[in-house]
Design an enzyme around this catalytic site. Structure first.
Site, PDB file in Angstrom:
ATOM      1  N   ASP A 276      11.372  10.048  21.759  1.00 33.91           N
ATOM      2  CA  ASP A 276      11.521  10.573  20.403  1.00 33.91           C
ATOM      3  C   ASP A 276      11.700  12.091  20.345  1.00 33.91           C
ATOM      4  O   ASP A 276      12.800  12.594  20.556  1.00 33.91           O
ATOM      5  CB  ASP A 276      10.312  10.091  19.583  1.00 33.91           C
ATOM      6  CG  ASP A 276      10.459  10.335  18.082  1.00 33.91           C
ATOM      7  OD1 ASP A 276      11.392  11.011  17.671  1.00 33.91           O
ATOM      8  OD2 ASP A 276       9.618   9.828  17.315  1.00 33.91           O
TER       9      ASP A 276
ATOM     10  N   ARG B 167      14.163   6.040   3.299  1.00 32.06           N
ATOM     11  CA  ARG B 167      14.225   7.240   2.457  1.00 32.06           C
ATOM     12  C   ARG B 167      15.647   7.773   2.364  1.00 32.06           C
ATOM     13  O   ARG B 167      16.037   8.404   1.392  1.00 32.06           O
ATOM     14  CB  ARG B 167      13.364   8.354   3.086  1.00 32.06           C
ATOM     15  CG  ARG B 167      11.891   8.184   2.969  1.00 32.06           C
ATOM     16  CD  ARG B 167      11.174   9.295   3.752  1.00 32.06           C
ATOM     17  NE  ARG B 167      10.949   8.947   5.143  1.00 32.06           N
ATOM     18  CZ  ARG B 167      11.185   9.748   6.188  1.00 32.06           C
ATOM     19  NH1 ARG B 167      11.679  10.948   6.021  1.00 32.06           N
ATOM     20  NH2 ARG B 167      10.915   9.328   7.407  1.00 32.06           N
TER      21      ARG B 167
ATOM     22  N   HIS C 261       8.741   3.162  15.168  1.00 30.01           N
ATOM     23  CA  HIS C 261       7.359   3.492  14.756  1.00 30.01           C
ATOM     24  C   HIS C 261       6.661   2.294  14.102  1.00 30.01           C
ATOM     25  O   HIS C 261       5.740   1.749  14.681  1.00 30.01           O
ATOM     26  CB  HIS C 261       7.269   4.726  13.851  1.00 30.01           C
ATOM     27  CG  HIS C 261       7.958   5.935  14.408  1.00 30.01           C
ATOM     28  ND1 HIS C 261       7.607   6.475  15.624  1.00 30.01           N
ATOM     29  CD2 HIS C 261       8.998   6.678  13.939  1.00 30.01           C
ATOM     30  CE1 HIS C 261       8.385   7.518  15.870  1.00 30.01           C
ATOM     31  NE2 HIS C 261       9.243   7.653  14.869  1.00 30.01           N
TER      32      HIS C 261
END
Ligand code: NGQ
Ligand code: ZN
Length: 409
Positions: free
Chosen positions: A284, A173, A233
């Protein structure tokens, strides 16, 4: 399979665990996004809260928060951390006098605490797959490719056995394809490369709509992905994507407590293990800082959906042993760091380990109880934690408390 646990005069010894994914500043907001603001609360609404915290960080608060985080990591049994660092500039996007100031604050925190670090300065350029500019709150994350390469170059001058630098793309993205190519052409061919990918269904949908391919599919169609890549992920995969990751030798970085906290979905662990895939764990967002809890929930997530038990069992018949082997195997390609000499010992007086044998020690460590059984942690031959306490725990916690009060003021 030989057990990873060995019996020594000072108790059970295990390798220290590498933490493959961290955003240090998020330690400061852990537990502060757990109130419903909207019936449609999601990852994307959590991200707005997270951006508000990111907007308040300064190099000083970053240093204090990261030092506290790294103390907690060491006390939990992690010996190294991959720091995915994207808060680079002042809140309005203006670089600091030293454009590396935020990254250097993290390096200082690692040095204060003794944890080994792979610092991953992040390239972040766009607000979505459509190439839209960064939003106001993302301004401090941004670089052009030249500025990014200058930052990498500057930080690489600091490299040592305890500190390595990797390349990092925030996500598909956030980085257009030509920029990815330019960076990959400019960095050494052995440098670790980390990227967030396919964490949320919304991201998969956007990728399909704008690129006519799912994120992992698109990445593999367009780049030569190899063992130095860490795919963070990779939650939403087809069977074909799963097999392509395995064949490439890339490492999938699973962050089960954050993925649960953010409502991401569940990684296809059994299929991935069956195909021989490489993986590791990360904390994370630091909603939890414990390799025990990450590994436990990696297994429990699978049990809950399959309604079966003992899922992550490979060549060994012990789930804990299999999980710990997986979390430790093949890490130098994605960390650049040799952690093979780092180890922890467990507290011999811990009731949860009473009467443990080499055959059940790791299962008991991972699946039994909640009190940390970590007694000592040795990194690079130095005892950083003794009796479960980091040597500078109190001073670092005091500085952290002051930083949090400043952030919340
Ligand atoms: C991050 N964290 O960059 O901190 C992300 C959220 C995003 C996680 N995905 C922001 N856990 O992906 O845009
Ligand atoms: Zn992340």
């Amino acid at each position: 399979m030989d057990s990873l646990a060995t019996r020594t005069d000072s108790g059970w010894r295990l390798p220290a665990v590498p933490n493959l994914h961290s955003h240090a500043f998020q330690r400061a907001m852990a537990g502060m996004a757990e109130r419903r603001t909207d019936p449609a609360d999601s990852f994307w609404t959590w991200r707005e809260t997270m951006y508000r915290f990111a907007g308040r960080m300064t190099p000083d608060t970053m240093h204090a928060v990261a030092a506290q985080l790294y103390v907690e990591m060491l006390e939990a049994g992690y010996g190294s951390v991959c720091e995915f660092q994207y808060v680079h500039h002042q809140p309005d996007g203006t670089p600091y006098d030293d454009p590396a100031a935020m990254s250097l604050a993290l390096v200082e925190a690692a040095r204060d605490t003794g944890i080994r670090m792979t610092l991953l300065p992040v390239l972040y350029m766009t607000g979505g797959f459509d190439g839209r500019p960064l939003g106001e709150r993302q301004a401090r994350f941004g670089h052009d490719v030249d500025g990014y390469l200058r930052l990498l170059e500057k930080l690489r001058a600091l490299e040592s056995p305890d500190l390595q630098i990797g390349a990092c793309f925030h996500s598909l993205r956030a980085v257009p394809e030509p920029a990815m190519r330019e960076v990959l052409a400019a960095v050494p061919g052995t440098m670790p490369v980390h990227i967030h990918i396919a964490e949320q269904v919304g991201e998969v949908q956007d990728s399909l709509a704008l690129r006519d391919a799912r994120p992992v599919e698109w990445l593999y169609d367009n780049f030569d992905i190899d063992a130095r890549w860490a795919l963070v992920h990779a939650t939403h995969l087809t069977e074909d994507e799963t097999l392509r990751i395995v064949a490439s030798g890339a490492t999938v970085v699973l962050c089960p407590t954050t993925e649960a906290n953010l409502g991401d979905g569940l990684f296809p662990l059994r299929d991935y293990l069956d195909a021989g895939g490489r993986w590791g764990i990360g904390s994370d967002s630091h909603i939890s800082i414990s390799p025990v809890e990450e590994l436990r929930w990696l297994e429990y997530g699978q049990r809950l959906v399959t309604r079966r038990r003992n899922i992550a069992v490979g060549i060994s018949e012990s789930v804990g042993e299999t999980l710990l082997h997986g979390a430790l195997a093949n890490k130098p390609a994605v960390t650049g760091i040799d952690t093979s000499g780092d180890w922890i010992t467990l507290d011999d007086s811990a009731p949860t380990l009473a009467g443990a044998t080499q055959a059940d020690l790791i299962d008991r460590w991972i699946f039994s109880g909640n009190r940390s059984a970590v007694d000592t942690v040795h990194v690079g031959g130095q005892a950083l934690v003794a009796g479960g306490r980091h040597r500078d725990r109190d001073a670092i916690a005091a500085r952290y408390g002051a930083a949090i009060r400043q952030l919340l003021a």
